[in-house]
Write a protein that holds these residues in place. Structure first.
Motif, short mmCIF file in Angstrom:
data_model
loop_
_atom_site.label_atom_id
_atom_site.label_comp_id
_atom_site.label_asym_id
_atom_site.label_seq_id
_atom_site.Cartn_x
_atom_site.Cartn_y
_atom_site.Cartn_z
N VAL A 1 -53.09 40.12 -63.57
CA VAL A 1 -52.42 41.37 -63.89
C VAL A 1 -51.43 41.69 -62.77
O VAL A 1 -51.66 41.33 -61.61
N ASP A 2 -50.33 42.34 -63.12
CA ASP A 2 -49.38 42.77 -62.10
C ASP A 2 -50.04 43.81 -61.19
O ASP A 2 -50.68 44.75 -61.67
N MET A 3 -49.86 43.63 -59.89
CA MET A 3 -50.53 44.51 -58.93
C MET A 3 -50.09 45.96 -59.07
O MET A 3 -50.86 46.89 -58.80
N ASP A 4 -48.83 46.19 -59.50
CA ASP A 4 -48.40 47.58 -59.61
C ASP A 4 -49.05 48.31 -60.77
O ASP A 4 -48.90 49.52 -60.93
N LYS A 5 -49.81 47.58 -61.60
CA LYS A 5 -50.55 48.22 -62.69
C LYS A 5 -51.92 48.71 -62.25
O LYS A 5 -52.57 49.47 -62.98
N ILE A 6 -52.38 48.25 -61.08
CA ILE A 6 -53.74 48.63 -60.64
C ILE A 6 -53.77 49.25 -59.25
O ILE A 6 -54.76 49.89 -58.89
N LEU A 7 -52.73 49.07 -58.46
CA LEU A 7 -52.68 49.66 -57.12
C LEU A 7 -51.58 50.72 -57.06
O LEU A 7 -50.61 50.66 -57.81
N ASP A 8 -51.75 51.68 -56.16
CA ASP A 8 -50.79 52.78 -56.01
C ASP A 8 -50.54 53.49 -57.33
O ASP A 8 -49.41 53.70 -57.76
N LEU A 9 -51.64 53.89 -57.97
CA LEU A 9 -51.52 54.59 -59.25
C LEU A 9 -51.10 56.04 -59.06
O LEU A 9 -50.64 56.69 -60.00
N GLY A 10 -51.29 56.57 -57.86
CA GLY A 10 -50.82 57.92 -57.59
C GLY A 10 -51.90 58.97 -57.58
O GLY A 10 -51.63 60.14 -57.32
N GLY A 11 -53.13 58.60 -57.88
CA GLY A 11 -54.19 59.59 -57.77
C GLY A 11 -55.19 59.55 -58.91
O GLY A 11 -54.81 59.40 -60.06
N PHE A 12 -56.44 59.69 -58.56
CA PHE A 12 -57.53 59.78 -59.53
C PHE A 12 -57.43 61.11 -60.27
O PHE A 12 -57.14 62.15 -59.68
N ASN A 13 -57.65 61.09 -61.56
CA ASN A 13 -57.50 62.29 -62.39
C ASN A 13 -58.80 63.10 -62.37
O ASN A 13 -59.69 62.88 -63.18
N LEU A 14 -58.89 64.02 -61.43
CA LEU A 14 -60.11 64.83 -61.30
C LEU A 14 -60.34 65.70 -62.52
O LEU A 14 -61.47 65.87 -62.98
#
Length: 450
Positions: A193-206
């Motif tokens: 998988v492309d790393m930008d799809k799993i890293l630096d997502l911008g934040g967990f959705n609390l």
């Protein structure tokens, strides 16, 4: 919850997924991709022995391993300790990846980044990535752990898509979307998988986590009960009958108050105490109210008594791994039973599937490759449905390289690995599944040795 451009907290990704979904394969991809990040890895395994750190490729990243069994019960104390240690060498990494055991509920891991003030100041949960074995997930789809992993995933990777038909894959994706409509879902083979799809997502959705589980910010604790006792100086007996476990962890500590509020004020400290190495205590043994973790051994039949020596009059708390009624637990003085003046239960309804266990085998010696292959082949034919996961490192006779293997149910993959070199040769295997026969597994492997 988006990270601001000036965000200087360290991002953390939690990698979860049921046994055999492909977490280690994905982890290896992350560690070898050219993404420009220095990544510290924290692993947790379900099992008696740890082999995942041996299956992870050589890298410059730091690998930390926790072998706690049920991560949902013990992770927070250990995780806080390890994260605190990591932050003391902050200049050596800029990203943290936590790989949970395949039987983990990811919620308590995520909770750590919202419940602990020091952690929250220094780290931010970037996202939860759930990897799914598209071939076998339906066998476990109704398990609580599997559903929690799917429900909390910001990203869901449907892995091993080459092993299922397009129709079945579509139906599976629809079921997952019915459970978690907000997740990004990607189809993968060999966890590519492309790393930008799993890293630096911008934040967990609390907010979404609270919609899924309104009690999300109510942490699970490694103890199920706490009681306050007013005790005089002297020696008391903790009396337990046979129960649901062969041991029980207990902490006894002096207290400043005699109310439920006093118990609640000690909860976070007790989380850390329950992550310490226990002091083992056999029936008839003595332990003291010094906040050290005592592990009471209960595998002998009949009534068990443990001696508690109180040095001075005062209020004392007992924090226990299990509920008192599970073991007919009582505290007895010289004249009569002592009743708690206040008590609180935790994690009501939290249960483990006792039929799911692990068997670890560590052995010296060289392995005959033909005998080993025949043994595994017959084992998978007879018990493959009940073996959720197996993996290991094998010293094949007259081979210079390690042999590593992994398996999920009746699927098996094995191949030569890096050279043994000057390191001591050994064999290490782990089986995770339902109703495993320890003696048969040990005996079967020993029969493969040269």
């Amino acid at each position: 919850m988006q990270a601001s451009p000036s965000e200087d907290r360290v991002p953390v990704t939690v990698l979860t997924g049921y046994l055999g979904a492909g977490k280690t394969t994905l982890l290896n991809r992350i560690l070898t991709e050219q993404h420009g990040k220095r990544i510290a890895v924290i692993e947790n395994e379900f099992g008696e022995i740890g082999v995942d750190n041996e299956l992870v490729i050589n890298s410059e990243e730091e690998i930390f391993e926790m072998n706690n069994g049920c991560i949902c019960c013990t992770v927070r104390g250990d995780l806080i300790r390890i994260l605190g240690g990591l932050m003391r060498c902050r200049d050596k990494f800029d990203y943290i990846l936590i790989e949970t055991t395949g039987l983990a509920d990811p919620a308590p891991v995520a909770q750590t980044f919202f419940m602990d003030d020091e952690v929250q100041e220094q780290l931010r949960l970037d996202g939860v990535v759930t990897i799914v074995d598209a071939k076998h997930v339906l066998l476990h789809f109704d398990d609580d752990q599997c559903q929690e992993q799917l429900a909390f995933g910001d990203v869901v990777l449907l892995n091993k898509t080459d092993l299922v038909s397009p129709e079945d894959l579509h139906d599976l994706e629809q079921r997952i979307r019915g459970m978690n409509a907000m997740a990004q879902i990607y189809h993968t083979q060999h966890a590519a998988v492309d790393m930008d799809k799993i890293l630096d997502l911008g934040g967990f959705n609390l907010s979404r986590a609270l919609e899924i589980d309104p009690q999300f910010l109510e942490p699970e604790y490694p103890f199920e009960w706490a009681g306050l006792y007013r005790l005089n100086r002297g020696t008391y007996d903790l009396v337990l009958q046979e129960g649901s476990d062969a041991s029980m962890d207990v902490v006894c500590t002096p207290m400043q108050g005699d109310t439920i509020a006093a118990i609640e004020a000690m909860q976070e400290e007790m989380v850390l105490r329950f992550s310490d190495d226990p002091e083992f205590c056999e029936p008839g043994g003595l332990f003291k109210p010094d906040a050290a973790l005592a592990q009471l051994h209960l595998d002998a039949p009949g009534e068990k008594r443990f001696r508690l020596r109180v040095p001075r009059q005062g209020i004392y708390a007992l924090f226990t791994q299990h509920l008192p009624e599970e073991f007919d637990f009582t505290l007895q003085g010289s004249q009569s039973e002592i009743e708690p003046i206040a008590s609180r239960e935790y994690n009501a309804g939290h249960e483990h599937d006792d039929t799911i266990t692990s068997v670890g085998i560590t052995s010296p010696g060289a392995v005959d490759p033909d005998l080993f292959g025949d043994w595994l082949r017959n084992l998978l034919i007879e018990k493959g449905v009940d073996i959720f996961r197996m993996k290991g490192i094998i010293n094949l006779d007259q081979e210079d390289n390690r042999y590593v293997f992994q398996g999920v149910h009746m699927l098996f993959d094995g191949r030569p690995d890096r050279p043994w070199g000057d390191t001591e040769r050994y064999n290490q295997l782990i089986f995770i599944g339902r109703d495993l026969d320890r003696a048969a597994l040990n005996g079967g492997f020993q029969s493969c040795l040269v």
